[in-house]
Scaffold this motif. Structure first.
Motif, PDB file in Angstrom:
ATOM      1  N   ILE A  11      48.517  34.486  42.364  1.00 46.96           N
ATOM      2  CA  ILE A  11      47.932  35.836  42.424  1.00 46.96           C
ATOM      3  C   ILE A  11      48.399  36.551  43.690  1.00 46.96           C
ATOM      4  CG2 ILE A  11      45.782  37.138  42.651  1.00 46.96           C
ATOM      5  CD1 ILE A  11      44.473  35.056  40.797  1.00 46.96           C
ATOM      6  N   GLU A  12      48.419  35.833  44.801  1.00 42.37           N
ATOM      7  CA  GLU A  12      48.869  36.441  46.061  1.00 42.37           C
ATOM      8  C   GLU A  12      50.328  36.885  45.956  1.00 42.37           C
ATOM      9  OE1 GLU A  12      47.816  35.617  50.704  1.00 42.37           O
ATOM     10  OE2 GLU A  12      48.217  33.879  49.430  1.00 42.37           O
ATOM     11  N   PRO A  27      43.088  41.063  36.274  1.00 41.36           N
ATOM     12  CA  PRO A  27      42.406  40.582  35.067  1.00 41.36           C
ATOM     13  C   PRO A  27      41.062  39.929  35.387  1.00 41.36           C
ATOM     14  CG  PRO A  27      44.721  39.980  35.006  1.00 41.36           C
ATOM     15  CD  PRO A  27      44.463  40.560  36.361  1.00 41.36           C
ATOM     16  N   SER A  28      40.197  39.900  34.395  1.00 40.01           N
ATOM     17  CA  SER A  28      38.846  39.360  34.569  1.00 40.01           C
ATOM     18  C   SER A  28      38.880  37.851  34.809  1.00 40.01           C
ATOM     19  CB  SER A  28      38.008  39.643  33.326  1.00 40.01           C
ATOM     20  OG  SER A  28      38.504  38.894  32.237  1.00 40.01           O
ATOM     21  N   ILE A  29      37.766  37.329  35.269  1.00 34.42           N
ATOM     22  CA  ILE A  29      37.631  35.895  35.512  1.00 34.42           C
ATOM     23  C   ILE A  29      37.885  35.117  34.226  1.00 34.42           C
ATOM     24  CG2 ILE A  29      35.994  34.072  36.133  1.00 34.42           C
ATOM     25  CD1 ILE A  29      34.713  36.131  38.075  1.00 34.42           C
ATOM     26  N   ARG A  30      37.309  35.601  33.139  1.00 31.07           N
ATOM     27  CA  ARG A  30      37.476  34.930  31.842  1.00 31.07           C
ATOM     28  C   ARG A  30      38.946  34.897  31.432  1.00 31.07           C
ATOM     29  NH1 ARG A  30      33.831  37.469  28.112  1.00 31.07           N
ATOM     30  NH2 ARG A  30      32.326  35.975  28.895  1.00 31.07           N
ATOM     31  N   SER A  31      39.617  36.037  31.522  1.00 27.99           N
ATOM     32  CA  SER A  31      41.020  36.056  31.080  1.00 27.99           C
ATOM     33  C   SER A  31      41.915  35.240  32.009  1.00 27.99           C
ATOM     34  CB  SER A  31      41.535  37.489  30.960  1.00 27.99           C
ATOM     35  OG  SER A  31      41.560  38.119  32.208  1.00 27.99           O
ATOM     36  N   LEU A  32      41.614  35.205  33.312  1.00 28.53           N
ATOM     37  CA  LEU A  32      42.392  34.364  34.227  1.00 28.53           C
ATOM     38  C   LEU A  32      42.177  32.881  33.922  1.00 28.53           C
ATOM     39  CD1 LEU A  32      41.958  36.242  37.643  1.00 28.53           C
ATOM     40  CD2 LEU A  32      44.087  35.941  36.371  1.00 28.53           C
ATOM     41  N   ARG A  45      36.426  30.556  42.767  1.00 28.05           N
ATOM     42  CA  ARG A  45      36.768  30.030  44.099  1.00 28.05           C
ATOM     43  C   ARG A  45      38.042  30.688  44.618  1.00 28.05           C
ATOM     44  NH1 ARG A  45      37.957  23.708  45.704  1.00 28.05           N
ATOM     45  NH2 ARG A  45      38.214  24.069  47.928  1.00 28.05           N
ATOM     46  N   THR A  46      39.032  30.835  43.750  1.00 22.65           N
ATOM     47  CA  THR A  46      40.294  31.473  44.125  1.00 22.65           C
ATOM     48  C   THR A  46      40.067  32.925  44.539  1.00 22.65           C
ATOM     49  OG1 THR A  46      41.531  30.066  42.614  1.00 22.65           O
ATOM     50  CG2 THR A  46      42.583  32.116  43.287  1.00 22.65           C
ATOM     51  N   THR A  48      37.325  34.362  45.514  1.00 25.03           N
ATOM     52  CA  THR A  48      36.524  34.415  46.741  1.00 25.03           C
ATOM     53  C   THR A  48      37.406  34.192  47.960  1.00 25.03           C
ATOM     54  OG1 THR A  48      34.592  33.613  45.539  1.00 25.03           O
ATOM     55  CG2 THR A  48      34.533  33.415  47.927  1.00 25.03           C
ATOM     56  N   GLU A  49      38.323  33.248  47.860  1.00 27.39           N
ATOM     57  CA  GLU A  49      39.243  32.984  48.972  1.00 27.39           C
ATOM     58  C   GLU A  49      40.175  34.169  49.203  1.00 27.39           C
ATOM     59  OE1 GLU A  49      41.060  31.003  52.114  1.00 27.39           O
ATOM     60  OE2 GLU A  49      39.180  30.565  51.081  1.00 27.39           O
ATOM     61  N   LEU A  50      40.661  34.783  48.133  1.00 26.17           N
ATOM     62  CA  LEU A  50      41.533  35.961  48.279  1.00 26.17           C
ATOM     63  C   LEU A  50      40.754  37.151  48.851  1.00 26.17           C
ATOM     64  CD1 LEU A  50      43.641  35.655  45.016  1.00 26.17           C
ATOM     65  CD2 LEU A  50      44.482  35.488  47.366  1.00 26.17           C
ATOM     66  N   GLU A  51      39.479  37.212  48.527  1.00 30.09           N
ATOM     67  CA  GLU A  51      38.636  38.263  49.099  1.00 30.09           C
ATOM     68  C   GLU A  51      38.430  38.006  50.595  1.00 30.09           C
ATOM     69  OE1 GLU A  51      34.599  40.675  47.854  1.00 30.09           O
ATOM     70  OE2 GLU A  51      34.901  38.657  47.083  1.00 30.09           O
TER      71      GLU A  51
END
Length: 177
Positions: A11-12, A27-32, A45-46, A48-51
């Protein structure tokens, strides 16, 4: 490598490469979770870390968005500072960054944000003050440290405690920043 780190790196990289543009909703959490064949908690978790890394920001009930970076100067364009006004140029003021910080502060400190605090002061601030005093070779117990937000609160605390050696005179110092 952990699944969330793989997802985080992908994603990064998509943000850096421009696949996800600044301000764009990802994309949404569900689609990811479906796309990467992983659990929703891994995606959360991913994200949140990117945030936390300030790559993404979240808007409640809306999703995650790519953080908009500061405007870069176009070649040949000169930077002009106008000191006639105390207000920043609205085009370069980081409103979304500021909103992200406010949202994070509310999420983290929601239980303590709108309350007055304890009579002795904010416990986490007392811990910091005690450590700072120790650095100056002043060894005070936490129960002997009081942080007040005004003179009236300080006088109330001082009136309630017994003074050593039956003294009656006190010195009050007002600190302003």
């Amino acid at each position: 490598m952990y699944k969330y780190l793989t997802l985080l790196n992908e994603i990064e990289n998509m943000v850096k490469s421009g696949k996800y543009k600044q301000g764009e909703r990802i994309p949404s959490i569900r689609s990811l979770s479906e796309s990467y064949n992983c659990n929703k908690s891994t995606v959360i978790r991913t994200l949140t870390e990117l945030e936390r890394k300030h790559v993404l920001y979240s808007l409640p009930k809306s999703g995650y968005y790519v953080v908009i970076s500061k405007n870069e100067l176009k070649q040949g364009k000169k930077l002009v500072f106008d000191f006639s006004s105390s207000a920043p140029d609205p085009a370069v003021f980081p409103y979304l960054d500021f909103q992200h910080c406010i949202n994070q502060a509310i999420d983290i400190y929601k239980n303590d944000l709108f309350i007055y605090g304890t009579p002795r002061g904010l416990p986490s601030l007392i811990d910091v003050v005690q450590k700072q005093l120790t650095n100056y070779q002043v060894f005070a117990k936490k129960q002997n440290i009081f942080i007040t937000s005004g003179i009236q609160q300080a006088l109330s605390i001082l009136a309630a405690i017994p003074f050593p050696n039956n003294k009656k005179t006190i010195l009050i110092v007002k600190c302003t920043l």
